[in-house]
Design a protein around this motif. Sequence first.
Motif, PDB file in Angstrom:
ATOM      1  N   ILE A 147       0.844  -1.200   0.000  1.00  9.98           N
ATOM      2  CA  ILE A 147       0.000   0.000   0.000  1.00  9.98           C
ATOM      3  C   ILE A 147       0.880   1.251   0.000  1.00  9.98           C
ATOM      4  CG2 ILE A 147      -1.663   1.332   1.361  1.00  9.98           C
ATOM      5  CD1 ILE A 147      -2.781  -1.438   2.312  1.00  9.98           C
ATOM      6  N   LYS A 148       1.935   1.250   0.792  1.00  9.20           N
ATOM      7  CA  LYS A 148       2.856   2.393   0.812  1.00  9.20           C
ATOM      8  C   LYS A 148       3.513   2.601  -0.545  1.00  9.20           C
ATOM      9  CE  LYS A 148       3.980   1.942   5.719  1.00  9.20           C
ATOM     10  NZ  LYS A 148       5.005   1.488   6.708  1.00  9.20           N
ATOM     11  N   ASN A 149       3.637   1.524  -1.331  1.00 10.94           N
ATOM     12  CA  ASN A 149       4.267   1.609  -2.645  1.00 10.94           C
ATOM     13  C   ASN A 149       3.266   1.852  -3.766  1.00 10.94           C
ATOM     14  OD1 ASN A 149       6.887   1.242  -1.677  1.00 10.94           O
ATOM     15  ND2 ASN A 149       6.706  -0.979  -1.748  1.00 10.94           N
ATOM     16  N   GLY A 150       2.046   2.258  -3.399  1.00 10.61           N
ATOM     17  CA  GLY A 150       1.112   2.739  -4.407  1.00 10.61           C
ATOM     18  C   GLY A 150       0.113   1.729  -4.939  1.00 10.61           C
ATOM     19  N   ILE A 151       0.005   0.563  -4.306  1.00  9.59           N
ATOM     20  CA  ILE A 151      -1.057  -0.390  -4.668  1.00  9.59           C
ATOM     21  C   ILE A 151      -2.106  -0.299  -3.577  1.00  9.59           C
ATOM     22  CG2 ILE A 151      -1.622  -2.778  -5.239  1.00  9.59           C
ATOM     23  CD1 ILE A 151       1.256  -3.195  -6.068  1.00  9.59           C
ATOM     24  N   THR A 152      -3.075   0.586  -3.765  1.00 11.06           N
ATOM     25  CA  THR A 152      -3.948   1.002  -2.672  1.00 11.06           C
ATOM     26  C   THR A 152      -5.361   0.424  -2.764  1.00 11.06           C
ATOM     27  OG1 THR A 152      -4.416   3.058  -3.891  1.00 11.06           O
ATOM     28  CG2 THR A 152      -2.668   3.129  -2.242  1.00 11.06           C
ATOM     29  N   ASP A 178      -8.678  -0.337   6.471  1.00  9.05           N
ATOM     30  CA  ASP A 178      -9.021   0.855   7.238  1.00  9.05           C
ATOM     31  C   ASP A 178      -7.787   1.479   7.870  1.00  9.05           C
ATOM     32  OD1 ASP A 178     -11.016   2.607   8.707  1.00  9.05           O
ATOM     33  OD2 ASP A 178     -10.053   1.618  10.401  1.00  9.05           O
ATOM     34  N   ARG A 179      -6.957   0.649   8.446  1.00 16.14           N
ATOM     35  CA  ARG A 179      -5.770   1.151   9.139  1.00 16.14           C
ATOM     36  C   ARG A 179      -4.761   1.760   8.174  1.00 16.14           C
ATOM     37  NH1 ARG A 179      -3.840  -3.508  11.332  1.00 16.14           N
ATOM     38  NH2 ARG A 179      -2.209  -3.747   9.735  1.00 16.14           N
ATOM     39  N   GLU A 180      -4.611   1.137   6.988  1.00 20.28           N
ATOM     40  CA  GLU A 180      -3.543   1.537   6.075  1.00 20.28           C
ATOM     41  C   GLU A 180      -4.012   2.478   4.963  1.00 20.28           C
ATOM     42  OE1 GLU A 180      -0.480   0.787   6.711  1.00 20.28           O
ATOM     43  OE2 GLU A 180      -0.895  -0.599   8.352  1.00 20.28           O
ATOM     44  N   GLY A 181      -5.310   2.699   4.832  1.00 20.41           N
ATOM     45  CA  GLY A 181      -5.805   3.636   3.828  1.00 20.41           C
ATOM     46  C   GLY A 181      -5.944   3.035   2.444  1.00 20.41           C
ATOM     47  N   HIS A 379     -13.213   6.641 -11.985  1.00 18.63           N
ATOM     48  CA  HIS A 379     -12.166   5.640 -11.763  1.00 18.63           C
ATOM     49  C   HIS A 379     -10.933   6.303 -11.141  1.00 18.63           C
ATOM     50  CE1 HIS A 379     -14.084   2.503 -14.401  1.00 18.63           C
ATOM     51  NE2 HIS A 379     -14.656   3.596 -14.887  1.00 18.63           N
ATOM     52  N   ALA A 380     -10.552   7.448 -11.701  1.00 20.02           N
ATOM     53  CA  ALA A 380      -9.382   8.155 -11.176  1.00 20.02           C
ATOM     54  C   ALA A 380      -9.610   8.584  -9.731  1.00 20.02           C
ATOM     55  CB  ALA A 380      -9.073   9.367 -12.058  1.00 20.02           C
ATOM     56  N   ARG A 381     -10.795   9.086  -9.437  1.00 19.19           N
ATOM     57  CA  ARG A 381     -11.105   9.513  -8.069  1.00 19.19           C
ATOM     58  C   ARG A 381     -11.147   8.322  -7.115  1.00 19.19           C
ATOM     59  NH1 ARG A 381     -12.882  14.616  -7.240  1.00 19.19           N
ATOM     60  NH2 ARG A 381     -13.492  15.908  -9.022  1.00 19.19           N
ATOM     61  N   THR A 382     -11.802   7.269  -7.541  1.00 18.14           N
ATOM     62  CA  THR A 382     -12.000   6.112  -6.670  1.00 18.14           C
ATOM     63  C   THR A 382     -10.689   5.432  -6.322  1.00 18.14           C
ATOM     64  OG1 THR A 382     -14.219   5.736  -7.573  1.00 18.14           O
ATOM     65  CG2 THR A 382     -13.161   3.864  -6.479  1.00 18.14           C
ATOM     66  N   ARG A 454       6.008  -1.227 -27.609  1.00 13.79           N
ATOM     67  CA  ARG A 454       5.889  -2.200 -26.531  1.00 13.79           C
ATOM     68  C   ARG A 454       6.768  -1.765 -25.344  1.00 13.79           C
ATOM     69  NH1 ARG A 454       5.362  -8.112 -26.513  1.00 13.79           N
ATOM     70  NH2 ARG A 454       4.977  -7.947 -28.754  1.00 13.79           N
ATOM     71  N   GLY A 455       6.209  -1.796 -24.134  1.00 13.91           N
ATOM     72  CA  GLY A 455       6.978  -1.444 -22.941  1.00 13.91           C
ATOM     73  C   GLY A 455       7.047   0.042 -22.655  1.00 13.91           C
ATOM     74  N   SER A 456       6.326   0.868 -23.420  1.00 10.18           N
ATOM     75  CA  SER A 456       6.411   2.321 -23.217  1.00 10.18           C
ATOM     76  C   SER A 456       5.391   2.842 -22.211  1.00 10.18           C
ATOM     77  CB  SER A 456       6.232   3.055 -24.549  1.00 10.18           C
ATOM     78  OG  SER A 456       4.956   2.774 -25.119  1.00 10.18           O
ATOM     79  N   GLY A 457       4.500   1.985 -21.732  1.00 13.90           N
ATOM     80  CA  GLY A 457       3.595   2.385 -20.663  1.00 13.90           C
ATOM     81  C   GLY A 457       4.337   2.496 -19.343  1.00 13.90           C
ATOM     82  N   ARG A 458       3.763   3.231 -18.413  1.00  8.28           N
ATOM     83  CA  ARG A 458       4.401   3.443 -17.111  1.00  8.28           C
ATOM     84  C   ARG A 458       3.511   2.954 -15.975  1.00  8.28           C
ATOM     85  NH1 ARG A 458       6.725   9.658 -17.652  1.00  8.28           N
ATOM     86  NH2 ARG A 458       8.222   9.260 -19.352  1.00  8.28           N
ATOM     87  N   PHE A 459       4.163   2.413 -14.937  1.00  4.22           N
ATOM     88  CA  PHE A 459       3.447   2.018 -13.728  1.00  4.22           C
ATOM     89  C   PHE A 459       3.049   3.253 -12.933  1.00  4.22           C
ATOM     90  CE2 PHE A 459       3.716   1.085  -9.124  1.00  4.22           C
ATOM     91  CZ  PHE A 459       2.603   0.241  -9.031  1.00  4.22           C
ATOM     92  N   LEU A 460       1.827   3.247 -12.437  1.00  7.28           N
ATOM     93  CA  LEU A 460       1.298   4.378 -11.673  1.00  7.28           C
ATOM     94  C   LEU A 460       1.220   4.016 -10.191  1.00  7.28           C
ATOM     95  CD1 LEU A 460      -1.664   5.198 -14.076  1.00  7.28           C
ATOM     96  CD2 LEU A 460       0.501   6.464 -13.915  1.00  7.28           C
ATOM     97  N   GLN A 461       1.985   4.709  -9.389  1.00  8.17           N
ATOM     98  CA  GLN A 461       1.805   4.602  -7.942  1.00  8.17           C
ATOM     99  C   GLN A 461       0.585   5.430  -7.568  1.00  8.17           C
ATOM    100  OE1 GLN A 461       5.494   5.732  -5.973  1.00  8.17           O
ATOM    101  NE2 GLN A 461       5.985   3.576  -5.708  1.00  8.17           N
ATOM    102  N   ARG A 462      -0.401   4.792  -6.960  1.00  8.55           N
ATOM    103  CA  ARG A 462      -1.661   5.474  -6.673  1.00  8.55           C
ATOM    104  C   ARG A 462      -1.702   5.968  -5.239  1.00  8.55           C
ATOM    105  NH1 ARG A 462      -5.623   1.957  -6.770  1.00  8.55           N
ATOM    106  NH2 ARG A 462      -4.333   0.074  -6.955  1.00  8.55           N
ATOM    107  N   GLY A 463      -2.415   7.065  -5.044  1.00 13.59           N
ATOM    108  CA  GLY A 463      -2.586   7.619  -3.716  1.00 13.59           C
ATOM    109  C   GLY A 463      -3.754   6.977  -2.985  1.00 13.59           C
ATOM    110  N   THR A 464      -4.117   7.555  -1.855  1.00 14.16           N
ATOM    111  CA  THR A 464      -5.236   7.049  -1.065  1.00 14.16           C
ATOM    112  C   THR A 464      -6.528   7.207  -1.845  1.00 14.16           C
ATOM    113  OG1 THR A 464      -4.108   7.700   0.975  1.00 14.16           O
ATOM    114  CG2 THR A 464      -6.467   7.240   1.122  1.00 14.16           C
TER     115      THR A 464
END
Length: 493
Positions: A147-152, A178-181, A379-382, A454-464
Amino acid sequence: MTDTPFDLTIRNGRISTASDTFHADIGVRDGVIAALGPGLPPGRRDIDAAGRWVLPGGIDSHCHVEQLSGMGIMCADDFYSATVSAAFGGTTCIIPFAAQHRGDKLPDVVADYARRAAEKAVIDYGFHLILSDPTEQVLQRDLPELIKNGITSFKVFMTYDRMKLDDYQLLDVLEVADREGALVMVHAENNDMIRWVARRLVERGMTAPKYHAVAHTPLAESEATHRAVALARMMDVPILIVHVAGLEAVQVVHSSQALGLPIHAESCPQYLFLEAGDIDLPGLEGAKYCCSPPPRDAASQQAVWQGLTDGTLQLYSSDHAPYRYDASGKLPKGDQTTFKDVANGVPGLEVRMPLLFSEGVLAGRISIERFVALTATNHARTYGLYPRKGTIAVGADADLAIWNPERAVTISTRMLHDNVGYTPYEGKTVRGWPEVVVSRGRVAVEDGELKVERGSGRFLQRGTPEPVLRQRLNGNPNALVRKYFTNSLSRQG
């Protein structure tokens, strides 16, 4: 404004966001929207969007890509074919699932999934987790770190013998979220109801694909939805019910929201455009339409449309679950395959948005602003991506789709870019199609051709996730559980 020219200018388009529609030019620099307004200076590349709708690129937050199912069947689409297919359908960001199976170490699952995506994806992506083995190690160490690394966000199942969690485990997962957001997504079907009905169908020789819809009774969905809501209510945490299909399930979600509970929900194309009768085909052809929950009836279709319109259902995702119609997917036992053996899921990543644009916006069921909300902004908000993704605004990533509202397209397997080999929407004609798609400022699709590597997409670290933030503003975490503990202690003392 700086004198540096724009990398890309999109001119004369009719722009819609989730709240407004207006005419303006869009200036893009370094992958980000740098300016909005009339008569912007030329860019290194100019696109004339006169007569077109310029919309935020779609976000598909529920799709299965390069994932092993609970039955041990690998998806037909890897990160390359899935993201190419998404881009051609106007989607510029996907959030698929890194799936833990029992015995798997969660960090290893995520590392492997991340490697696959980084090598192949052509658009941006994030990950959800699927949890099937919530050990103490997972709950106390692995989940908080991820979760801290953006998989929320993470998904849990109330059905499928190899994946499901019991209610006690679900409460443990809700407590950690709940505890970790983080936000918990729930596949809500009563496993024992389905097993009980399925056994009796098989005993009577009723094994054709059409009986899949009988076994997955609407009551199994509505009961589990109600139970998931009760568990979330006990813990005083938000949840999201995925792929809502039936009339009664929609009513459970609506009633919960009317009580002020933080219950969120999504639905999918198959529950708007397919019915249970579509599964009733000769031989095993109906296997192509088997998904869980299965498509229902006309009354349920109408309930889903109403839910998408009135806000009961906030998200419209594909639940793209790509399995080929052969022994590698839908027919693992060949012509002896029963409805219990069929891999669950239907493809829909590429046609998700065109179907809703045609039958929702152009048919007058929803506004263009609601379309943008359902396919991108919500989706972006959620899931903790807003305002970087999901809107057209200065500072947002330049994820854009230029739609031709006059273009008629007849959906066929030949024109699609996934690796499934069939579509449940074969022969359906839609109006409106995304002809130019821009991913982070790069023209990804134009003139029917892929323009990114191929491979030009980027991983998105997501917030809370926004539902979690909103719940924290509205009350104390675990207020109900703390109340129970306090009352118990006071009685003992």
